[in-house]
Each structure stands twice: as structure tokens, then as C-alpha cells.
Design a protein around this motif. Structure first.
Motif, PDB file in Angstrom:
ATOM      1  N   ARG A   1      60.504  16.712  -0.987  1.00 49.63           N
ATOM      2  CA  ARG A   1      59.856  15.508  -0.456  1.00 49.63           C
ATOM      3  C   ARG A   1      58.562  15.921   0.197  1.00 49.63           C
ATOM      4  NH1 ARG A   1      63.475  11.653   3.109  1.00 49.63           N
ATOM      5  NH2 ARG A   1      61.395  10.777   3.371  1.00 49.63           N
TER       6      ARG A   1
ATOM      7  N   ASP B   1      54.843  -6.454   0.816  1.00 47.42           N
ATOM      8  CA  ASP B   1      54.944  -7.514   1.816  1.00 47.42           C
ATOM      9  C   ASP B   1      53.738  -8.429   1.791  1.00 47.42           C
ATOM     10  OD1 ASP B   1      56.334  -8.524   4.352  1.00 47.42           O
ATOM     11  OD2 ASP B   1      54.281  -8.132   5.038  1.00 47.42           O
ATOM     12  N   ARG B   2      52.559  -7.830   1.772  1.00 47.88           N
ATOM     13  CA  ARG B   2      51.360  -8.667   1.816  1.00 47.88           C
ATOM     14  C   ARG B   2      51.151  -9.420   0.510  1.00 47.88           C
ATOM     15  NH1 ARG B   2      46.743  -5.226   4.836  1.00 47.88           N
ATOM     16  NH2 ARG B   2      48.067  -4.195   6.382  1.00 47.88           N
TER      17      ARG B   2
ATOM     18  N   THR C   1      53.589   6.572  -0.026  1.00 43.55           N
ATOM     19  CA  THR C   1      54.887   6.660   0.642  1.00 43.55           C
ATOM     20  C   THR C   1      55.610   5.314   0.538  1.00 43.55           C
ATOM     21  OG1 THR C   1      54.150   5.881   2.802  1.00 43.55           O
ATOM     22  CG2 THR C   1      53.871   8.234   2.348  1.00 43.55           C
ATOM     23  N   ALA C   2      56.896   5.332   0.845  1.00 40.38           N
ATOM     24  CA  ALA C   2      57.663   4.087   0.853  1.00 40.38           C
ATOM     25  C   ALA C   2      57.092   3.116   1.875  1.00 40.38           C
ATOM     26  CB  ALA C   2      59.129   4.387   1.160  1.00 40.38           C
ATOM     27  N   GLY C   3      56.690   3.626   3.032  1.00 40.38           N
ATOM     28  CA  GLY C   3      56.130   2.761   4.064  1.00 40.38           C
ATOM     29  C   GLY C   3      54.863   2.070   3.608  1.00 40.38           C
TER      30      GLY C   3
ATOM     31  N   VAL D   1      63.338  -3.414   0.593  1.00 39.65           N
ATOM     32  CA  VAL D   1      64.229  -2.316   0.967  1.00 39.65           C
ATOM     33  C   VAL D   1      63.870  -1.033   0.212  1.00 39.65           C
ATOM     34  CG1 VAL D   1      66.626  -1.543   1.089  1.00 39.65           C
ATOM     35  CG2 VAL D   1      66.096  -3.979   1.324  1.00 39.65           C
ATOM     36  N   PRO D   2      63.409  -0.009   0.915  1.00 39.39           N
ATOM     37  CA  PRO D   2      63.165   1.276   0.238  1.00 39.39           C
ATOM     38  C   PRO D   2      64.488   1.895  -0.205  1.00 39.39           C
ATOM     39  CG  PRO D   2      62.861   1.507   2.612  1.00 39.39           C
ATOM     40  CD  PRO D   2      63.091   0.048   2.342  1.00 39.39           C
TER      41      PRO D   2
ATOM     42  N   SER E   1      57.314   8.355   6.889  1.00 39.28           N
ATOM     43  CA  SER E   1      57.083   8.150   5.452  1.00 39.28           C
ATOM     44  C   SER E   1      57.766   6.882   4.938  1.00 39.28           C
ATOM     45  CB  SER E   1      57.576   9.365   4.659  1.00 39.28           C
ATOM     46  OG  SER E   1      58.982   9.340   4.503  1.00 39.28           O
ATOM     47  N   MET E   2      58.820   6.459   5.605  1.00 43.65           N
ATOM     48  CA  MET E   2      59.606   5.328   5.111  1.00 43.65           C
ATOM     49  C   MET E   2      59.188   3.983   5.713  1.00 43.65           C
ATOM     50  SD  MET E   2      61.958   6.064   2.858  1.00 43.65           S
ATOM     51  CE  MET E   2      62.415   7.638   2.088  1.00 43.65           C
ATOM     52  N   THR E   3      58.294   3.997   6.676  1.00 41.89           N
ATOM     53  CA  THR E   3      57.975   2.766   7.407  1.00 41.89           C
ATOM     54  C   THR E   3      56.477   2.464   7.404  1.00 41.89           C
ATOM     55  OG1 THR E   3      57.794   4.095   9.407  1.00 41.89           O
ATOM     56  CG2 THR E   3      59.905   3.012   9.014  1.00 41.89           C
ATOM     57  N   PRO E   4      56.114   1.171   7.559  1.00 39.75           N
ATOM     58  CA  PRO E   4      54.711   0.840   7.807  1.00 39.75           C
ATOM     59  C   PRO E   4      54.233   1.558   9.076  1.00 39.75           C
ATOM     60  CG  PRO E   4      55.980  -1.144   7.315  1.00 39.75           C
ATOM     61  CD  PRO E   4      56.972  -0.026   7.488  1.00 39.75           C
TER      62      PRO E   4
ATOM     63  N   ALA F   1      61.984   5.982  -3.284  1.00 37.75           N
ATOM     64  CA  ALA F   1      61.341   5.833  -1.978  1.00 37.75           C
ATOM     65  C   ALA F   1      60.963   7.175  -1.366  1.00 37.75           C
ATOM     66  CB  ALA F   1      62.272   5.067  -1.026  1.00 37.75           C
ATOM     67  N   GLN F   2      61.691   8.218  -1.722  1.00 35.63           N
ATOM     68  CA  GLN F   2      61.443   9.526  -1.109  1.00 35.63           C
ATOM     69  C   GLN F   2      60.197  10.200  -1.671  1.00 35.63           C
ATOM     70  OE1 GLN F   2      63.602   9.024  -3.535  1.00 35.63           O
ATOM     71  NE2 GLN F   2      63.028  10.596  -4.994  1.00 35.63           N
TER      72      GLN F   2
ATOM     73  N   ILE G   1      55.864  -0.615   1.164  1.00 32.55           N
ATOM     74  CA  ILE G   1      56.389  -1.805   1.851  1.00 32.55           C
ATOM     75  C   ILE G   1      55.228  -2.720   2.233  1.00 32.55           C
ATOM     76  CG2 ILE G   1      57.432  -2.619   4.008  1.00 32.55           C
ATOM     77  CD1 ILE G   1      59.278  -0.160   3.941  1.00 32.55           C
ATOM     78  N   MET G   2      54.159  -2.131   2.757  1.00 33.68           N
ATOM     79  CA  MET G   2      52.990  -2.928   3.145  1.00 33.68           C
ATOM     80  C   MET G   2      52.405  -3.677   1.946  1.00 33.68           C
ATOM     81  SD  MET G   2      52.685  -2.512   6.346  1.00 33.68           S
ATOM     82  CE  MET G   2      51.081  -3.304   6.600  1.00 33.68           C
TER      83      MET G   2
ATOM     84  N   TYR H   1      63.445  -9.819   1.116  1.00 27.69           N
ATOM     85  CA  TYR H   1      63.872  -8.592   1.798  1.00 27.69           C
ATOM     86  C   TYR H   1      63.276  -7.423   1.027  1.00 27.69           C
ATOM     87  CZ  TYR H   1      67.582 -11.613   3.687  1.00 27.69           C
ATOM     88  OH  TYR H   1      68.295 -12.611   4.289  1.00 27.69           O
TER      89      TYR H   1
END
Lengths: 171, 171, 171, 171, 171, 171
Positions: free
Chosen positions: C80, E57-58, E48-50, E73-74, F90-93, E37-38, E53-54, E71
Motif C-alpha cells: 500500500r 460525493d461532489r 487515494t480512497a479519501g 463506502v471504500p 488515505s481512506m478519508t477526505p 480502496a487500498q 470519496i470527495m 452512501y
């Protein structure tokens, strides 16, 4: 004397069958390892370990004597060659000799001090997992390349449909 | 009909034996899972999966009919309860029913839609892995609590000496 | 000042040697990470981490002053990228600067706020692991492409025979 | 002759120091494995592998002759006793003998055919990681129980504050 | 009714956007899984997963009604197809139907007894992650192939520079 | 400003609720991490990550303004404290500040250079996962200790029966 033999058996075919026939002509007990046991549902590894146990178990019934013994053991990959022999040894009944034609298997067991015997090759063109899976996907005749009990297992689990669906990229 | 039964078999003892005797009175084929297959060389889990395959295989020979079939499958832990049933299913031949007395095993299989049958308990005081391992370590008599073929396997692998050495903190 | 340098060292060769010679001309202490430490016994990664520690240790003795310090640390892959810098930092003595020519290494350390210095390339045609392993397998002369102490280590472990056996598909 | 010795070194203390002094009186080269290398930031394992490398490296400088050699190798846990010896062997330079007082380490290496030598115990009451960490947390004097260079390392990394903060449950 | 849809979203593009627009025209709630996600910091998986997500989401804010629910979910890979459906189910809110065009996803969910609906394809030539990443690396115009909020996210994280640096082998 | 808050939420209770109410009074966006996401079906961790997403999502609807934003992200354990912050990041905004009362979380984020704010405690006797799970198992009243939407989720998934069955050792 107890021997160890390993294959992925995706699926078990007549090449495996002939090698095991020879091994059973030399020893009384065989531990058959099912390699990459964690793999399934890919074009390279369509069948689960449980399904492969069924194939090996039924096919081996055709070639061993009633007095001979077989242990069938699924073996997950450990992804580290230097640990692999210890992994196999811990998961299987004790064995005296390895039968293999795979250079890495031979090397790793020899480095660990085991006796390894080379196996013969039988019609490697056709008796080969890659060729059999190719035929399954393309709709060609594959049933002559595996023992009859293996055809039964693959039908019971509707295995050809699985590999064809997974291989499908037509959209 | 094929049943699934799982234990850690550290070691296989008369409690397991009686449960399996009952199962073989009800079904023709049994898949026996060897749980925590990756564990060995601890006080709680002294024996390797391969050694436990030997114990189960020889002991089961005493209680099943020649026409009945047993599959013995080592199962490594996956450390995630929500994946465990899928893990077991992928590693084993198809089964119709689970026999268990373990609340988690029962719950997980029932949540996945399987039929689960409760097993009876037999002399739980003595026929219990913890008690047998305690006796091995302290030098008490444990041989009456396991089937005779299991005594043989443990002697062949010098198993009592192993657990006593590992338990030793006297220095 | 302490620097970090990482390589797979399969095997350690004169390209590594020249880079490290430059690093030791600029800093007093070097942490040398042995990457993909878990790999061995493949054509791409024939040598174990322990064998590579020996190669690096003996070769570095040729290029550093007695007053300079080297730490050799095997580093298993974490698979990772987003965790890799934290992994390296946790496994090694504190360092002030990274020397590298690998785009991913450079990017990851820079994103984490570290100072990274580009290293020069030395005869990249020949001083390259792939080329050296190819020569070992084909029986050509490879000994001129690595420092002499590395030749010694590879002979002690009979390393050429290992890679040739593993590469063998001739049957 | 090369020896292997393993500890968690949380932190390196005078008990380790006396054992290593004895080992260096018997052999020329020592491979020191840093066990549970992946652990850090807990009450049981406060220090990273990199920090422990520093402790061992500086402390060993006090007890070995200039002509003697030490290799310090962090070893991540593999969580499977049956693979552990192979793991250690793959990650370290070849060694001829193991020094240990740990029953599991002794058993595993002996089962794998290695020579193991028992080490003596030195003031086990005080020279013990648990006691030293307890003193760090409670604010008692711990500095007399470790070699002086280890005090320096722990101060450089502000190690006492770390273990006290992690141990804090007072809110 | 709640649906499940999965993608790697490296990056989220107009192909995903049109498929999700269709899904939101049929159901009220959608669970969007962020696959692999990893993974991050590679040419195939730069973000990255984060960060993903952004993006999701947007972008989804543009196509769903205020009364509809999403919802995000990574989902880390489990590397075993036979466990994958259980993994997804355990990590996500309950869903009634899966939307997918991926043969493996379709097969695995159908084998597990779920309803799966095929999604349409939209301009697969251009609306494809590989093509978009290729343009980012080569300096071509990629901004028309993703929703505007995704352009914003990639600019905020300086994402184009990251993928270009990682792809760089020019030295 | 965006904040990060993490809990295991087994189940989400009024203690979490009050802390989050305070956080939402200070910041506009909150990333809520669901810790030990891989755990489920144990007495300590009865609920899956997906079920906990439902609890958090519905409960948070009660305390945030329509203009405020929440991201709910399941986080699997990485079992290495030195990698944990990088894993979370890495997993979050992206987030600017962490709210926590957990000494390890506080220490790890502070060591990584983040701003951490201590949260207050609310009726820690009753608003505590352990107490709530104990009441569920013993058949006492637990519904007053969690927000009403959480009661609904637990009823929908028949959660009390699950924890009671798993806790059952009465046979």
C-alpha cells in the motif's frame, strides 16, 4: 512410504491422472496438495478448493488400489517462497518423498533437504489446464482430456457456464 | 446427504468421537473441518494441521462404515466472522447440513441460510481439549480420554514432549 | 547527517556501489533499506534478505571510512503506497535525507515532507540487476558487474545454481 | 562462528547486555534479531523497530571487540509458529548456533535441527522489560537498569513521555 | 429500494456519471462502493480512497434529487473472489439490487443469490479511466471527460502532477 | 473546517451523540471513522460496519444542520500503530483537526503533527458500549442509552437476538 504431489487442478486432467497412476505404482500413500487453494472464479483458476477436492477424490478412486491411501489437502498460497516448504509440511501428514516436475517446487524441497523425484510428462499439448480452460470458454470439446468423474463434477457445479461468464468481455 | 462438522482437535478426543459416531448414524458423508489450521506449537494449539489430519483420519476409521465417506479439510482462520461461512464453503465439498454446538458457528451458518443441528455433549468434564492438554503437561494419565489411534499418532510425533517443553517456564 | 537509500539488491552491483560511494562522500551515516525483503527464489528476486544483507555489508566495507556508519535494514513490502513511508520510518533509525532515482520513492517521500536528493546513474546498461541475472542464467560472465565481495557471497550460497534451476523450464 | 540471539528489546536492558557479553565471549559474529518489529506505541511495545535498532547498536558497541561483528535485523511476526524458523533464516545472515532462554524459541529451532545453547539469567527481578516500563509510567527511576547509551536514545526520542501518554487512562 | 454500484473511480468520469444518473432514475438510495480502496500512487490507481470519496460525493450531488440518499463506502480488496460478496455485504448498508457491467461482479453476486441489473455503456472510448489517465500523463485535455466537481477535486490535490511524477521514467 | 472523529459504535450511543453534537457546534464538516470495521458477530463487536454506517447516518441526522456535511467511513484495523495515521489519512477526505479522548489516538495523531482536541465525557457510566451490550445480553432495558434511530436499526437487523445467541454458553 508416503509421497507428496501438488497441483492446482484447474481442472484435474489426464496429465495429472497418468502421473498419479505412476506414483501409486511406487508408493502406498499419497498426500495430494491442492495449490492456490484460495483462488477461484477467475479464468486461470475457475474452481474453488472444495470443488477441486471433489475432482481429485473421485478421479483418484479410479487409479489406486483399495489398500492404498490418499490425503487431499487444500493449500493456500503464502506468497513467500522461503516459507513455502514449512507451510506445506505443517499442513500435511508427514511424507518421505516429493514427486514434481515444477522447477521451483523441486528447488525449494531440495534446499530443505527432501528427496525429490522427477515425474514424466504425458501429452503435454492437450493434457494441460490452459488448453482445457480455453476449450471450455470457446465451446470446444474438452471432456476427453479429463477423467470421467471430473466431467461429472464440473457438470454438477455448472462449471463451464461459470468460466464462460467470467471470461466474457463482450460488451 | 453430506454433513459438515468442525473442531480444533487439539487433540481429537472421545467427545469428538461420540459426536461423530452420532453424525455417521444419520448421514452418509461427512466433511470434517480442522479449525485454526495455521496454529501449532502453543499450549492451546500444540499440534499442526497435518498431525491433526492423521488423528482424525485414523480415529474416524473406527466409527464409520466402509460405505461411508469422510473428507478432512484443514481450515485456516480468516479473522473476520462475516467472511467465515464463505471461506468454509469455498474450501470444502458441498454439504447439506451443519452439526455443531458452538454458538458462533451456529449463528453464522444460520444467518447464511444453512440448516444447523445441535450435537449432544458427552462427559464434557473429561472429554475436553483443555483437560487433556493439562494432563499432558502435568504428567497425568490422558490416554483414556482419546481414541487409541490418536495415542499412536501423538507418540509417533513425540507430542507430549513438545507441549511440555513449550509450557515450560521453569528457568 | 544520516541518509536513507533503498534497493532490492538482486544482486548488489557496481551501480549501487557508485551511488553509495557518492552518498558516503556527502554524509556520515547511511541507512540502507533492502526492499522486497520477503521475496526470494524467483528469477526476479533470487536471493533472500539475509543473503542480500551479506552482500551489502561486505561491499560497503570497501567504500566507507572507518568513522562512517551504516545500518542495513530488510524491509518487507506493505503493498500500500500510502503506508509505505510510515513503514520505512518505523523500521529504520531516524534519517534526514533520502537519496533515490526511483520516481515513486521520490514522490512518496516528498509528499510526506522529506528532503529527497536525486542520485546519478552509472553505466545503466550493464550495472543493472536484470542484465546480471540474465547472464547468470545463460552462463555468461557476470562477475565484472558486481564488487568482488559480492561474488564471494554468491559463491558461498551457490547462488548461480539456484537462479538457473528456478529459471529452468526445459522439460 | 556466527550466533543468533533474539529479543523484543522494549527497551534493551542490562539483562540483554549481560547475555550478549557472554555470547561475544564465545563467538565472533552475532546476528541480533529484533522481535515483533512491527509493534510500537503500546504499553507492552512502546518503541519502533528503528528506535530499538539504535538502542542495540549503541549498547553493543560497549561489549564487543573491534574485530567482532554484529548484524541487527528487525523481524516482523509471522503469527504461525510452524513458519517462524524459516522466516528468521530467510531474513538473516547464515548462523551456526542459537542462544536463547525462551522455551518456544528453543523448541522451534531444535525441531528444525539447529544447535541451541541456553543462556544464563541475570537479576531477572529488575532486568526485565515489564519492570522497566512500569517504572517509566509511574515516574520511578529506571535509568540504572539499562546501559547508558540506551538512556540517551530514549531521551532523544522522548520515549518516556510516549509510554506515559499511551498508558494514560485517567480521563 | 436500495441499489449497490461499484467502481474504482480512478478518476470518477462521465461514464460513471451517466450510469449513476440512470440508477437514480430507478431507485431512491444507492450504496456506491469505492473498489481497490487500498490502492494509490500508481499509474493505474493514482488517487487515494479519501480523494475518490470527495470526487464521488461532489459529483453525485449533481445528479440525485434532494430526497434521494447516497452512501459512499471504500472497499479494500480481499484477494479471494469466493469471499468478496460477503466482504461487500458486511461493509455496506443492506441493498436489494446490484447494478453492474463487470462480468465477475455479476457472476459473484448472482451465485450468491442477488438480483443484478446490467448497466448501459456511454461513449466507452473516451469515458474510460485508462484514457483519462493517459491524457493526464501526456499533457492532453482530460477535463471534458469528467464532471466539473471532479476537476476541482483533482486540482485541489494537485493530482495531475502526482500521476505525471509517478509515470516518469525519463532518467 | 473539517474534523475527524472515530469510534467503534458497537452500538452508537448517547455518549457519541453528545460528543458529535459538540463537534458540529464547532465545525462544518465531520469525517466519522467506523473503527475495527472488519469486526462483527462477537460479544465485543456484534454489528457489521454496514450496520454501524446505518446507525451513525440516521443518528447524525438528528444533530447536524442541513448545511453541515458528514462523511462516514469504515476503517479496517491495520494492526500496526506506526501505520495507522497514514491508513486513516488515505481512506478519508482531508481533515484539519481530530476530536478524541482516546490516549493512543491522541498520541499517534500528535506525533504525526496533527491538531487534536480533547472531547468531554458524558455520563460515562451508562453511555458506554460495554454497558449497553451487557444489558442487551441480560435482557435489561438498553433503549434509553442510544438515540431513537439506533433502536430502529437494531430492531431491523434483529440485533439483540444476534448478540444473545453469540453470548450463549449455556450448554
Amino acid at each position: 512410504m508416503r509421497a507428496f504431489f501438488i497441483g492446482r487442478f484447474q481442472p484435474y486432467h489426464l496429465g495429472h491422472h497418468e502421473v498419479l497412476r505412476e506414483i501409486f505404482s511406487e508408493v502406498d500413500e499419497v498426500v495430494i496438495g491442492i495449490g492456490s487453494a484460495q483462488e477461484s472464479h477467475t479464468v486461470e483458476n475457475p474452481f474453488t478448493a472444495g470443488e477441486r477436492i471433489m475432482m481429485v477424490d473421485r478421479a483418484v478412486g479410479e487409479i489406486k488400489n483399495p489398500g492404498q491411501k490418499v490425503y487431499i489437502v487444500p493449500l493456500e498460497d503464502v506468497y513467500r517462497n522461503s516459507l513455502w516448504v514449512s507451510h506445506v509440511v505443517s499442513m500435511t501428514p508427514y511424507f518421505d518423498v516429493i514427486y514434481s516436475n515444477n522447477p521451483l517446487v523441486i528447488r525449494l524441497f531440495r534446499e530443505a533437504g527432501f528427496e525429490v523425484r522427477r515425474t514424466r510428462m504425458f501429452n503435454r499439448m492437450e493434457y494441460h489446464g490452459t488448453e482445457i480452460r480455453r476449450r471450455m470458454i470457446s465451446g470446444e470439446r474438452w471432456e476427453d482430456l479429463v477423467p470421467e468423474p471430473v466431467v461429472d463434477v464440473i457438470e454438477e457445479i455448472d462449471g463451464v457456464r461459470r468460466i464462460r461468464e467470467i471470461a466474457n468481455t463482450d460488451f
